[in-house]
Design a protein around this motif. Structure first.
Motif, PDB file in Angstrom:
ATOM      1  N   LYS A 102       0.622  -1.241  -0.018  1.00 19.39           N
ATOM      2  CA  LYS A 102       0.017  -0.096  -0.125  1.00 19.39           C
ATOM      3  C   LYS A 102       0.898   1.248  -0.010  1.00 19.39           C
ATOM      4  CE  LYS A 102      -4.084  -1.970   2.258  1.00 19.39           C
ATOM      5  NZ  LYS A 102      -4.916  -1.895   3.406  1.00 19.39           N
ATOM      6  N   GLU A 103       2.087   1.081   0.794  1.00 15.26           N
ATOM      7  CA  GLU A 103       3.092   2.019   0.770  1.00 15.26           C
ATOM      8  C   GLU A 103       3.582   2.612  -0.586  1.00 15.26           C
ATOM      9  OE1 GLU A 103       2.400   0.213   2.970  1.00 15.26           O
ATOM     10  OE2 GLU A 103       2.740   0.730   5.062  1.00 15.26           O
ATOM     11  N   ALA A 104       3.897   1.285  -1.108  1.00 20.85           N
ATOM     12  CA  ALA A 104       4.655   1.322  -2.628  1.00 20.85           C
ATOM     13  C   ALA A 104       3.487   2.115  -3.419  1.00 20.85           C
ATOM     14  CB  ALA A 104       4.956   0.052  -2.758  1.00 20.85           C
ATOM     15  N   ILE A 105       2.520   1.841  -3.287  1.00 18.73           N
ATOM     16  CA  ILE A 105       1.399   2.318  -4.550  1.00 18.73           C
ATOM     17  C   ILE A 105       1.162   3.739  -4.103  1.00 18.73           C
ATOM     18  CG2 ILE A 105      -1.143   2.413  -4.891  1.00 18.73           C
ATOM     19  CD1 ILE A 105      -1.116  -0.671  -4.568  1.00 18.73           C
ATOM     20  N   THR A 106       1.223   4.189  -2.901  1.00 20.21           N
ATOM     21  CA  THR A 106       1.102   5.666  -2.720  1.00 20.21           C
ATOM     22  C   THR A 106       2.283   6.502  -3.362  1.00 20.21           C
ATOM     23  OG1 THR A 106       0.133   5.394  -0.403  1.00 20.21           O
ATOM     24  CG2 THR A 106       0.979   7.368  -0.994  1.00 20.21           C
ATOM     25  N   LEU A 107       3.337   5.902  -3.185  1.00 23.05           N
ATOM     26  CA  LEU A 107       4.542   6.488  -3.798  1.00 23.05           C
ATOM     27  C   LEU A 107       4.713   6.481  -5.288  1.00 23.05           C
ATOM     28  CD1 LEU A 107       7.395   5.461  -1.421  1.00 23.05           C
ATOM     29  CD2 LEU A 107       6.693   7.767  -1.878  1.00 23.05           C
ATOM     30  N   LEU A 108       4.134   5.417  -5.956  1.00 22.24           N
ATOM     31  CA  LEU A 108       3.959   5.227  -7.420  1.00 22.24           C
ATOM     32  C   LEU A 108       2.847   6.183  -7.896  1.00 22.24           C
ATOM     33  CD1 LEU A 108       4.406   1.239  -7.787  1.00 22.24           C
ATOM     34  CD2 LEU A 108       6.042   3.020  -8.457  1.00 22.24           C
ATOM     35  N   GLU A 109       1.823   6.269  -7.040  1.00 20.80           N
ATOM     36  CA  GLU A 109       0.847   7.540  -7.546  1.00 20.80           C
ATOM     37  C   GLU A 109       1.387   8.911  -7.704  1.00 20.80           C
ATOM     38  OE1 GLU A 109      -2.425   6.623  -4.784  1.00 20.80           O
ATOM     39  OE2 GLU A 109      -3.391   5.005  -6.156  1.00 20.80           O
ATOM     40  N   GLN A 110       2.472   9.045  -6.653  1.00 23.96           N
ATOM     41  CA  GLN A 110       3.182  10.443  -6.687  1.00 23.96           C
ATOM     42  C   GLN A 110       3.941  10.610  -8.023  1.00 23.96           C
ATOM     43  OE1 GLN A 110       4.025   9.983  -2.261  1.00 23.96           O
ATOM     44  NE2 GLN A 110       4.275  12.053  -2.883  1.00 23.96           N
ATOM     45  N   ALA A 111       4.407   9.494  -8.368  1.00 27.51           N
ATOM     46  CA  ALA A 111       5.511   9.431  -9.500  1.00 27.51           C
ATOM     47  C   ALA A 111       4.853   9.600 -10.590  1.00 27.51           C
ATOM     48  CB  ALA A 111       6.407   7.936  -9.427  1.00 27.51           C
ATOM     49  N   LEU A 112       3.661   8.822 -10.776  1.00 24.78           N
ATOM     50  CA  LEU A 112       2.739   8.884 -11.963  1.00 24.78           C
ATOM     51  C   LEU A 112       2.290  10.231 -12.399  1.00 24.78           C
ATOM     52  CD1 LEU A 112       1.256   7.170 -14.033  1.00 24.78           C
ATOM     53  CD2 LEU A 112      -0.730   7.224 -12.563  1.00 24.78           C
ATOM     54  N   ALA A 113       2.142  11.043 -11.269  1.00 24.22           N
ATOM     55  CA  ALA A 113       1.738  12.777 -11.375  1.00 24.22           C
ATOM     56  C   ALA A 113       2.788  13.378 -12.020  1.00 24.22           C
ATOM     57  CB  ALA A 113       1.414  13.075  -9.968  1.00 24.22           C
ATOM     58  N   ILE A 114       4.219  12.824 -11.855  1.00 25.56           N
ATOM     59  CA  ILE A 114       5.105  13.802 -12.520  1.00 25.56           C
ATOM     60  C   ILE A 114       6.019  13.344 -13.607  1.00 25.56           C
ATOM     61  CG2 ILE A 114       5.511  15.188 -10.264  1.00 25.56           C
ATOM     62  CD1 ILE A 114       7.778  13.318  -9.521  1.00 25.56           C
ATOM     63  N   THR A 115       5.607  11.969 -13.968  1.00 22.70           N
ATOM     64  CA  THR A 115       6.564  11.216 -14.834  1.00 22.70           C
ATOM     65  C   THR A 115       6.161  11.642 -16.392  1.00 22.70           C
ATOM     66  OG1 THR A 115       7.466   9.135 -15.621  1.00 22.70           O
ATOM     67  CG2 THR A 115       5.049   9.250 -14.960  1.00 22.70           C
ATOM     68  N   ASP A 116       7.293  11.411 -17.257  1.00 24.19           N
ATOM     69  CA  ASP A 116       6.967  11.747 -18.667  1.00 24.19           C
ATOM     70  C   ASP A 116       6.589  10.455 -19.290  1.00 24.19           C
ATOM     71  OD1 ASP A 116       7.119  14.378 -18.697  1.00 24.19           O
ATOM     72  OD2 ASP A 116       9.351  14.276 -18.832  1.00 24.19           O
ATOM     73  N   ASP A 117       6.887   9.109 -18.428  1.00 26.44           N
ATOM     74  CA  ASP A 117       6.879   7.866 -18.845  1.00 26.44           C
ATOM     75  C   ASP A 117       5.787   7.052 -18.220  1.00 26.44           C
ATOM     76  OD1 ASP A 117       7.311   5.375 -19.946  1.00 26.44           O
ATOM     77  OD2 ASP A 117       9.330   4.989 -19.188  1.00 26.44           O
ATOM     78  N   GLU A 118       4.559   7.381 -18.413  1.00 26.85           N
ATOM     79  CA  GLU A 118       3.509   6.756 -17.542  1.00 26.85           C
ATOM     80  C   GLU A 118       3.459   5.154 -17.898  1.00 26.85           C
ATOM     81  OE1 GLU A 118      -0.246   8.768 -18.113  1.00 26.85           O
ATOM     82  OE2 GLU A 118       0.196  10.737 -17.752  1.00 26.85           O
ATOM     83  N   ALA A 119       3.624   4.531 -18.787  1.00 26.66           N
ATOM     84  CA  ALA A 119       3.302   3.283 -19.167  1.00 26.66           C
ATOM     85  C   ALA A 119       4.188   2.480 -18.101  1.00 26.66           C
ATOM     86  CB  ALA A 119       3.967   2.968 -20.450  1.00 26.66           C
ATOM     87  N   ASP A 120       5.555   2.901 -17.738  1.00 32.47           N
ATOM     88  CA  ASP A 120       6.370   2.268 -16.847  1.00 32.47           C
ATOM     89  C   ASP A 120       5.840   2.165 -15.347  1.00 32.47           C
ATOM     90  OD1 ASP A 120       8.725   0.690 -16.158  1.00 32.47           O
ATOM     91  OD2 ASP A 120       9.445   2.688 -15.309  1.00 32.47           O
ATOM     92  N   VAL A 121       5.357   3.340 -15.077  1.00 33.35           N
ATOM     93  CA  VAL A 121       4.673   3.395 -13.680  1.00 33.35           C
ATOM     94  C   VAL A 121       3.385   2.772 -13.611  1.00 33.35           C
ATOM     95  CG1 VAL A 121       4.130   5.190 -11.794  1.00 33.35           C
ATOM     96  CG2 VAL A 121       5.945   5.753 -13.437  1.00 33.35           C
ATOM     97  N   LEU A 122       2.478   2.812 -14.435  1.00 36.38           N
ATOM     98  CA  LEU A 122       1.423   2.110 -14.641  1.00 36.38           C
ATOM     99  C   LEU A 122       1.623   0.527 -14.447  1.00 36.38           C
ATOM    100  CD1 LEU A 122      -0.534   4.140 -17.254  1.00 36.38           C
ATOM    101  CD2 LEU A 122      -1.232   3.964 -15.104  1.00 36.38           C
ATOM    102  N   SER A 123       2.535   0.103 -14.993  1.00 31.31           N
ATOM    103  CA  SER A 123       3.038  -1.339 -14.881  1.00 31.31           C
ATOM    104  C   SER A 123       3.293  -1.501 -13.537  1.00 31.31           C
ATOM    105  CB  SER A 123       3.845  -1.466 -16.265  1.00 31.31           C
ATOM    106  OG  SER A 123       4.430  -2.920 -15.790  1.00 31.31           O
ATOM    107  N   LEU A 124       4.128  -0.770 -13.068  1.00 29.54           N
ATOM    108  CA  LEU A 124       4.675  -1.073 -11.559  1.00 29.54           C
ATOM    109  C   LEU A 124       3.430  -0.924 -10.691  1.00 29.54           C
ATOM    110  CD1 LEU A 124       7.895   1.115 -11.444  1.00 29.54           C
ATOM    111  CD2 LEU A 124       7.757  -1.271 -11.592  1.00 29.54           C
TER     112      LEU A 124
END
Length: 466
Positions: A115-137
């Motif tokens: 759950k904590e990992a998901i919270t951080l990945l959602e933060q990464a998704l908001a600022i990334t240029d490579d959404e596909a990679d973060v969505l996969s994670l």
């Protein structure tokens, strides 16, 4: 003349490896070090990647990307506390770098804090240029949590970003399959195929869904479309062969499996299935030929050894069956399927001590089928090992409480050993459960069947008013 990007990378790599061999120190810019590290990581050369990172940071101590590579390697080696500390320091300097959030999430994931990992990945998704990679994670984190609906959602979003990301497509179908939503999977794949009509992977997956639904004709059509899309797609030929077997079209199945043998090195699975098809066609010589090729190709494939053993067992060539199952056991002595066959073959050959060893080994390896307990117990009775037989049947009652076939045998054994009180207890249990099985005592313990006390208990059960 300016070097191309690939030539530049090769030149940098050659210079770096030359530097290591000569123990000299050459200067590389930070991007060159990043490319060198990336190359070694992609090729699984961790020691060289670490060496390049260390030297890179010595020349460029403020390089964020090299520090991230270093952190990634610490995480890979499970040095999570060290990686965590370095990430915290890096976060103070660069709070808008999505890779920091991704690696921090990776650490949480390693610690099963999804759950904590998901919270951080959602933060990464908001600022990334490579959404596909973060969505996969994100999809993977939900998979770890066995939340297949959310996992499916993120993998679908990932595939929307990159329609050639077949790993995302496979994960989507995995979620559908786990949820047993085969028809929904077909609908999704058909939508995907409307946009990508020549996607061999999608056609292959459609076929697999129809196979699960036992709609073999539609499955066959889907696999044929996969082959039309890519006539070197080995997986489609193998699945097509499986469908043709289900449709009892064994000669066509052999043809489909055989095509794979010419596309790549022969797979033990294809050789096995060809052998099975020949066996069903009654062509014993060809069946045996392919079963033999199968075990030569892959001696660790238990289905190959089992196929040869069962072939000889069915044709009552027990010595040959024993020869092959012993070869299999020498390769893998912990395979319960091998020991079961070893026991049955020795039993047919009247080699009762060896048969008992086989059943005992199968039971020790977790094969708790009633047949194994009973057959082993009966062998021990025939060998006169009554105490061992009692121990065997008492153990079986833990898995099959008050089973009449076991209770009658225990009654017969206890009466044989003059432990009449226990014999009475088990005989009454057995009669209560299944009176028609009394023949077990009559056949296995004829002298016990004639005992006065046994006759009285049987008569009283049959005529309660007496």
């Amino acid at each position: 003349m300016q070097l191309s990007s690939n030539e530049h990378n090769n030149f940098s790599l050659a210079r770096f490896e030359s530097m290591l061999k000569t123990n000299s120190v050459l200067f590389f810019d930070s991007e060159e070090f990043e490319e060198i590290v990336q190359h070694y990581l992609e090729n699984g050369k961790m020691a060289l990647a670490k060496k390049a990172t260390k030297l890179g940071l010595e020349q460029h101590p403020t390089s964020t990307n090299l520090k991230l590579f270093q952190i990634e390697m610490y995480i890979f080696e499970n040095q999570l506390d060290v990686a965590d500390e370095l990430l915290d320091a890096l976060y103070l300097l660069e709070q808008s770098n999505e890779e920091i959030y991704i690696q921090k999430a990776n650490i949480f994931s390693r610690r099963d804090k999804h759950k904590e990992a998901i919270t951080l990945l959602e933060q990464a998704l908001a600022i990334t240029d490579d959404e596909a990679d973060v969505l996969s994670l994100l999809g993977m984190e939900y998979l770890f949590m066995e939340d297949y609906e959310n996992a499916k959602h993120y993998f679908m979003k990932c595939l929307e970003q990159d329609e050639e990301d077949y790993s995302a497509l496979y994960n989507i179908i995995y979620c559908f399959e786990y949820l047993e939503e085969y028809e929904a999977a077909i609908d999704y794949l058909n939508d995907f195929l409307n946009k990508n009509p020549y996607s061999e992977v999608a056609w292959h997956q459609v076929g697999k869904q129809y196979f699960e639904l036992k709609d073999f004709k539609k499955a066959l059509a889907a696999f044929e479309f996969a082959i039309i899309s890519d006539d070197s797609f080995i997986g489609a030929y193998l699945e097509k062969g499986k469908v043709l077997e289900k449709l009892k079209k064994y000669e066509e199945a052999i043809e489909s499996y055989s095509i794979t043998l010419g596309l790549d090195d022969p797979t033990s699975y294809a050789l096995l299935r060809i052998g099975k098809c020949y066996e069903k066609l009654g062509n014993s010589e060809m069946a045996l030929q392919f079963f033999t090729k199968c075990v030569e190709e892959d001696s660790l494939l238990d289905k190959g050894w089992i196929a040869i053993t069962d072939f000889y067992f069915k044709s009552k060539q027990y010595q040959k069956a024993l020869y092959y199952i012993e070869k299999a056991i020498n390769i893998d002595g912990e395979n319960v399927l091998y020991w079961k066959r070893y026991a049955k073959i020795n039993n047919r050959l009247s080699l009762f001590e060896e048969a008992e060893v086989g059943y005992r080994k199968a039971l020790e390896l977790g094969n708790y089928e009633l047949e194994s307990w009973i057959t082993r117990g009966d062998i021990l009775i025939n060998l006169g090992e009554y105490d061992a037989a009692i121990n065997n049947f008492n153990q079986s009652l833990e898995f099959y409480p008050e089973h009449p076939e076991v209770e009658y045998r225990l009654a017969g054994l206890y009466f044989t050993l003059n432990q009449n009180e226990r014999g009475v207890f088990h005989l009454k249990n057995a009669l209560k459960a299944e009176p028609d099985y009394i023949m077990i005592i009559e056949e296995l313990f004829p002298s016990v069947f004639e005992m006065k006390i046994v006759k009285e208990i049987i008569d009283k059960h049959e005529n309660p008013s007496l």
